[in-house]
Design a protein around this motif. Structure first.
Motif, mmCIF file in Angstrom:
data_model
loop_
_atom_site.group_PDB
_atom_site.id
_atom_site.type_symbol
_atom_site.label_atom_id
_atom_site.label_comp_id
_atom_site.label_asym_id
_atom_site.label_seq_id
_atom_site.Cartn_x
_atom_site.Cartn_y
_atom_site.Cartn_z
ATOM 1 N N ARG A 24 -24.619 0.468 4.936
ATOM 2 C CA ARG A 24 -23.273 0.043 5.292
ATOM 3 C C ARG A 24 -23.202 -1.468 5.323
ATOM 4 N N ARG A 47 -12.953 -3.553 4.268
ATOM 5 C CA ARG A 47 -12.297 -2.697 3.282
ATOM 6 C C ARG A 47 -11.689 -1.456 3.946
ATOM 7 N N GLN A 48 -12.455 -0.870 4.840
ATOM 8 C CA GLN A 48 -11.972 0.346 5.494
ATOM 9 C C GLN A 48 -11.077 0.051 6.695
ATOM 10 N N ARG A 49 -10.939 -1.218 7.003
ATOM 11 C CA ARG A 49 -10.146 -1.630 8.165
ATOM 12 C C ARG A 49 -10.589 -0.901 9.437
ATOM 13 N N LEU A 121 -15.852 6.158 8.897
ATOM 14 C CA LEU A 121 -15.999 5.526 7.574
ATOM 15 C C LEU A 121 -15.887 6.559 6.471
ATOM 16 N N LEU A 124 -12.477 7.156 5.670
ATOM 17 C CA LEU A 124 -11.727 5.999 5.168
ATOM 18 C C LEU A 124 -12.217 5.517 3.803
ATOM 19 N N ASP A 125 -13.410 5.902 3.441
ATOM 20 C CA ASP A 125 -14.017 5.419 2.196
ATOM 21 C C ASP A 125 -13.168 5.778 0.975
#
Ligand SMILES: [Zn+2]
Length: 125
Positions: A24, A47-49, A121, A124-125
């Motif tokens: 990560r 990126r995933q906020r 994550l 959200l990815d």
């Protein structure tokens, strides 16, 4: 007394190392300004906020480990209450701006915290 909240704490380092080992990538102490307020989560996945805070049991008033100093109780109570208010306000600002917020207690098992972060994550990815 716990070390100052601004320093890199052991639980935070352990969590970062575990995330890193899983490939990560994140930013550390990434300063953001949201609605005019500076927010600096401990670990940020831009990126995933996703913003992760590792909260010290003392400074953030952990319900399981809070032990109030014997002297200057009122002072500490006011200070910790203020920290908690600020935590909630930061969460609110971040969520309003479309971020996901995870708060990890410093006493929390690293694997457990890691699983919570990975779960979010993965979604959200
Ligand atoms: Zn605790």
């Amino acid at each position: 007394m716990r070390a100052n909240r601004c320093v890199d704490t052991a639980p935070e380092r352990a969590l970062r190392a575990a995330l890193h080992a899983r490939g990560r990538r994140y930013r550390v102490n990434h300063r953001m300004v949201i609605a005019g307020v500076a927010v600096r989560p401990d670990i940020v996945f831009t990126r995933q906020r996703l913003a992760v805070f590792v909260d010290g049991c003392f400074w953030h008033g952990c319900p399981s480990h809070m032990s109030w100093p014997k002297s200057n109780r009122d002072f500490w109570k006011a200070k910790i209450d203020k920290n908690r208010e600020r935590d909630r306000e930061q969460d609110r600002l971040l969520r309003t701006a479309g971020w996901t917020v995870i708060r990890v207690w410093e006493h929390e098992d690293v694997e457990n915290a890691l699983a919570r972060i990975q779960n979010v994550l993965d979604g959200l990815d």
